[in-house]
Write an enzyme that holds these catalytic residues in place. Structure first.
Site, PDB file in Angstrom:
ATOM      1  N   ASN A  10       0.849  -1.189   0.000  1.00  0.00           N
ATOM      2  CA  ASN A  10       0.000   0.000   0.000  1.00  0.00           C
ATOM      3  C   ASN A  10       0.885   1.240   0.000  1.00  0.00           C
ATOM      4  OD1 ASN A  10      -2.886   1.020   0.273  1.00  0.00           O
ATOM      5  ND2 ASN A  10      -1.822   2.223   1.830  1.00  0.00           N
ATOM      6  N   TYR A  56       0.236  10.295   3.964  1.00  0.00           N
ATOM      7  CA  TYR A  56      -0.207  10.594   5.327  1.00  0.00           C
ATOM      8  C   TYR A  56       0.833  11.532   5.936  1.00  0.00           C
ATOM      9  CZ  TYR A  56      -1.923   5.805   4.287  1.00  0.00           C
ATOM     10  OH  TYR A  56      -2.428   4.684   3.688  1.00  0.00           O
ATOM     11  N   ARG A  57       0.393  12.666   6.432  1.00  0.00           N
ATOM     12  CA  ARG A  57       1.350  13.639   6.964  1.00  0.00           C
ATOM     13  C   ARG A  57       2.125  13.059   8.151  1.00  0.00           C
ATOM     14  NH1 ARG A  57      -3.383  16.388  10.012  1.00  0.00           N
ATOM     15  NH2 ARG A  57      -2.982  15.632  12.114  1.00  0.00           N
ATOM     16  N   TRP A  60      -1.975   8.147   9.754  1.00  0.00           N
ATOM     17  CA  TRP A  60      -2.946   7.488   8.869  1.00  0.00           C
ATOM     18  C   TRP A  60      -4.233   7.310   9.632  1.00  0.00           C
ATOM     19  CZ3 TRP A  60       1.345   3.466   8.023  1.00  0.00           C
ATOM     20  CH2 TRP A  60       1.521   2.667   9.162  1.00  0.00           C
ATOM     21  N   ASP A  65      -5.357  22.006   8.791  1.00  0.00           N
ATOM     22  CA  ASP A  65      -5.643  20.964   7.807  1.00  0.00           C
ATOM     23  C   ASP A  65      -6.390  21.477   6.574  1.00  0.00           C
ATOM     24  OD1 ASP A  65      -5.722  18.250   6.868  1.00  0.00           O
ATOM     25  OD2 ASP A  65      -5.690  17.628   8.969  1.00  0.00           O
TER      26      ASP A  65
HETATM   27  C1  FMN Z   1      -1.605  16.490   0.757  1.00  0.00           C
HETATM   28  C2  FMN Z   1      -2.376  15.339   1.310  1.00  0.00           C
HETATM   29  C3  FMN Z   1      -2.287  15.035   2.663  1.00  0.00           C
HETATM   30  C4  FMN Z   1      -2.975  13.953   3.195  1.00  0.00           C
HETATM   31  N1  FMN Z   1      -2.845  13.667   4.534  1.00  0.00           N
HETATM   32  C5  FMN Z   1      -3.461  12.574   5.041  1.00  0.00           C
HETATM   33  C6  FMN Z   1      -3.258  12.197   6.397  1.00  0.00           C
HETATM   34  O1  FMN Z   1      -2.535  12.848   7.144  1.00  0.00           O
HETATM   35  N2  FMN Z   1      -3.907  11.093   6.858  1.00  0.00           N
HETATM   36  C7  FMN Z   1      -4.710  10.333   6.065  1.00  0.00           C
HETATM   37  O2  FMN Z   1      -5.249   9.329   6.526  1.00  0.00           O
HETATM   38  N3  FMN Z   1      -4.940  10.674   4.769  1.00  0.00           N
HETATM   39  C8  FMN Z   1      -4.303  11.763   4.242  1.00  0.00           C
HETATM   40  N4  FMN Z   1      -4.494  12.093   2.929  1.00  0.00           N
HETATM   41  C9  FMN Z   1      -5.456  11.334   2.128  1.00  0.00           C
HETATM   42  C10 FMN Z   1      -4.932   9.987   1.685  1.00  0.00           C
HETATM   43  O3  FMN Z   1      -3.689  10.112   1.032  1.00  0.00           O
HETATM   44  C11 FMN Z   1      -5.935   9.341   0.742  1.00  0.00           C
HETATM   45  O4  FMN Z   1      -7.141   9.126   1.477  1.00  0.00           O
HETATM   46  C12 FMN Z   1      -5.478   8.043   0.122  1.00  0.00           C
HETATM   47  O5  FMN Z   1      -6.490   7.556  -0.736  1.00  0.00           O
HETATM   48  C13 FMN Z   1      -5.167   7.022   1.166  1.00  0.00           C
HETATM   49  O6  FMN Z   1      -4.776   5.837   0.534  1.00  0.00           O
HETATM   50  P1  FMN Z   1      -5.061   4.438   1.191  1.00  0.00           P
HETATM   51  O7  FMN Z   1      -6.517   4.160   0.990  1.00  0.00           O
HETATM   52  O8  FMN Z   1      -4.160   3.515   0.448  1.00  0.00           O
HETATM   53  O9  FMN Z   1      -4.743   4.557   2.633  1.00  0.00           O
HETATM   54  C14 FMN Z   1      -3.808  13.165   2.368  1.00  0.00           C
HETATM   55  C15 FMN Z   1      -3.887  13.472   1.004  1.00  0.00           C
HETATM   56  C16 FMN Z   1      -3.186  14.529   0.472  1.00  0.00           C
HETATM   57  C17 FMN Z   1      -3.290  14.822  -0.994  1.00  0.00           C
HETATM   58 MN    MN Z   2      -4.467   1.915  -0.772  1.00  0.00          MN
END
Ligand code: FMN
Ligand code: MN
Length: 480
Positions: free
Chosen positions: A167, A171-172, A185, A281
């Site tokens: 995956n 995630y910040r 996350w 945020d």
């Molecule tokens: C700039 C930016 C910052 C993000 N920060 C977070 C975060 O801190 N935590 C989080 O869960 N998702 C964050 N996201 C959203 C996830 O990257 C997004 O939901 C992604 O689809 C997650 O992938 P996954 O389903 O494989 O976990 C962020 C997206 C962007 C574009």
């Molecule tokens: Mn994913």
């Protein structure tokens, strides 16, 4: 696809006059945000390369994705709709009838997985190997109330301990010290799932790799709401029409993009949580501080002359809005495949993607608007949509004033709203408790007798065509 790395994309943006180099000394704490915020809120705001960040030689890239045009370019097209069309063609419902025709279709259907990532021996992301030292990276403090400095555009790479499927998510990461960060996350995301499975299996150290900077399609892919168990690097390959090249990490069993700027290798202790945040945020509010896992960086590699790509989020519009809008377009064909009555969807940027969605449908039976909303709440990250407004397909939902006109006219609130309880985005601060709360669909379609509407439903006002034609003919002679 033109770009192998973020620096290829920078060169492309510069050739198009879409990059501004800032050579004056700027502070990474708050000043970069104030500049970026002003640029994000101005029409035609450019990508910014801060070349003289106080105390650092490393340039900071921001706002590279921050317009519809640059977001499309990042994916190698002029308009993101082209990607939606490619996906639409892959999943066409009119599958051919004959067996031979079906066999011929197969190569098309596997095109999505046609460019799996390719592992190569070495890459620029490992030019320099060193002890972890986050202090060497110009990590930003974005907003005055932030709990610290945050890595805002990291690609966090984990593997499912059962299936081994990778995956990648953005995630910040809050930098606690020179070798420790938070791992923010949300409970619903891919990385968090791997963490839980690891903990359940009694794995104490969960390996995690973080890539900072990659080619722009790969960065976008990490933000895309793919179904669980689909490797984001495969999706990136589909977008790039070329595999993502990976190298093996030096100290852990994970692979990372060969063309990254920095790679952080390390682990999470599955029994350790620590307070993370607050953080200004993308909702325009501070997300509240909460407990999240802790990333221990044990090894660091990088290019010899790295660039640090970051983003600043805040009250929209900011850079992330254009990534979200790309997702809205790219995933519409997949949404339509499951709900063919859907004509269009608009996640207005003011609604920060999980707060508000407009949906237009071709309505043919009673209760259809509510059915569509329930189905959306069952589909991946659309589950978090707090307010869904459904209208008939005779208006363009990209036009907010048309949607509001329908909303006002066509809704009888007691009958046309349905409130449900369920999962809510982790960033929602209005729900009484975290992660769980209420959502509403407002049905602004024309009501049918079966929906309890026994009165006549009036037509909306339109001029007759022959009169329009007659006025068209004399219009230019009337001196308007
Ligand atoms: C700039 C930016 C910052 C993000 N920060 C977070 C975060 O801190 N935590 C989080 O869960 N998702 C964050 N996201 C959203 C996830 O990257 C997004 O939901 C992604 O689809 C997650 O992938 P996954 O389903 O494989 O976990 C962020 C997206 C962007 C574009
Ligand atoms: Mn994913």
């Amino acid at each position: 696809m033109k770009y192998d790395s973020i620096r290829d994309f920078i060169a492309f943006l510069e050739s198009k006059g879409e990059l501004l180099r800032i050579t004056r000394e700027i502070n990474r704490d708050l000043e970069i945000t104030e500049l970026t915020d002003r640029v994000s809120k101005s029409p035609d705001g450019k990508a910014l390369l801060f070349e003289n960040v106080r105390g650092f030689k490393t340039p900071v890239l921001i706002n590279a994705f921050g317009s519809f045009k640059r977001m499309a370019w990042a994916l190698g097209v002029e308009n993101v709709g082209e990607i939606a069309d490619q996906i639409g063609n892959l999943i066409k419902p009119d599958l051919p009838e004959s067996f031979i025709e079906k066999i011929k279709m197969l190569p098309k259907l596997v095109e999505m997985a046609h460019y799996p990532p390719k592992i190569i021996k070495s890459g620029p992301s490992q030019e320099i190997e060193e002890k972890p030292n986050l202090d060497s990276i110009p990590i930003l403090k974005c907003w005055p109330g932030d709990g610290g400095r945050f890595i805002t555009l990291p690609l966090v790479i984990t593997k499912d301990p059962d299936s081994g499927i990778r995956n990648v998510g953005i995630y910040r990461m809050q930098a606690y010290d020179s070798q420790t960060t938070g791992m923010h996350w949300h409970a619903h995301k891919g990385g968090a799932k791997h963490f839980l499975v690891s903990r359940e299996k009694g794995i104490k150290r969960m390996d995690v790799a973080v890539a900072i900077g990659a080619d722009p399609a790969t960065i976008y892919a990490a933000s895309a709401p793919l179904p669980e168990n689909i490797d984001e690097f495969i999706f990136a390959g589909f977008l790039r029409k070329r595999p993502v090249e990976l190298v093996k990490c030096k100290t852990i069993d994970l692979e990372v993009p060969a063309n990254s700027e920095y790679i952080l290798e390390g682990y999470l202790d599955t029994s350790e949580l620590r307070k993370e945040g607050p953080f200004g945020d993308h909702t325009g509010y501070y997300s509240l501080s909460d407990n999240y896992p802790v990333f221990h960086v044990t090894h660091q590699t990088r290019r010899s002359d790295p660039i640090y790509p970051a983003t600043v989020v805040g009250k929209p519009p900011m850079e992330d809005c254009y990534m979200g809008k790309a997702t809205e377009r790219i995933f519409l064909p997949i949404l339509k495949m499951q709900l063919p009555e859907i004509v269009d969807i608009n996640l207005p940027i003011e609604g920060v993607f999980h707060n508000l969605a407009f949906v237009s449908i071709r309505k043919t039976y009673p209760g259809q608007a509510k059915k569509v909303a329930c189905a959306m709440w069952g589909l991946g990250q659309l589950a978090f949509t707090k307010i869904i407004i459904v209208v008939d397909d005779d208006i363009d939902i990209q036009n907010t004033s048309d949607v509001l006109w329908r909303l006002g006219n066509n809704v009888s609130p007691r009958r046309d709203m349905m409130i449900v309880d369920g999962p809510i985005d982790a960033l929602d601060h209005a729900s009484p408790s975290p992660l769980y709360g209420s959502k509403v669909v407002i049905d602004a379609t024309k009501k049918l007798p079966e929906e309890g509407h026994q009165r006549e439903w009036p037509d909306s006002i339109k001029m007759s065509d022959d009169v329009k034609k007659r006025i068209d003919e004399i219009w230019s002679q009337l001196g308007f």
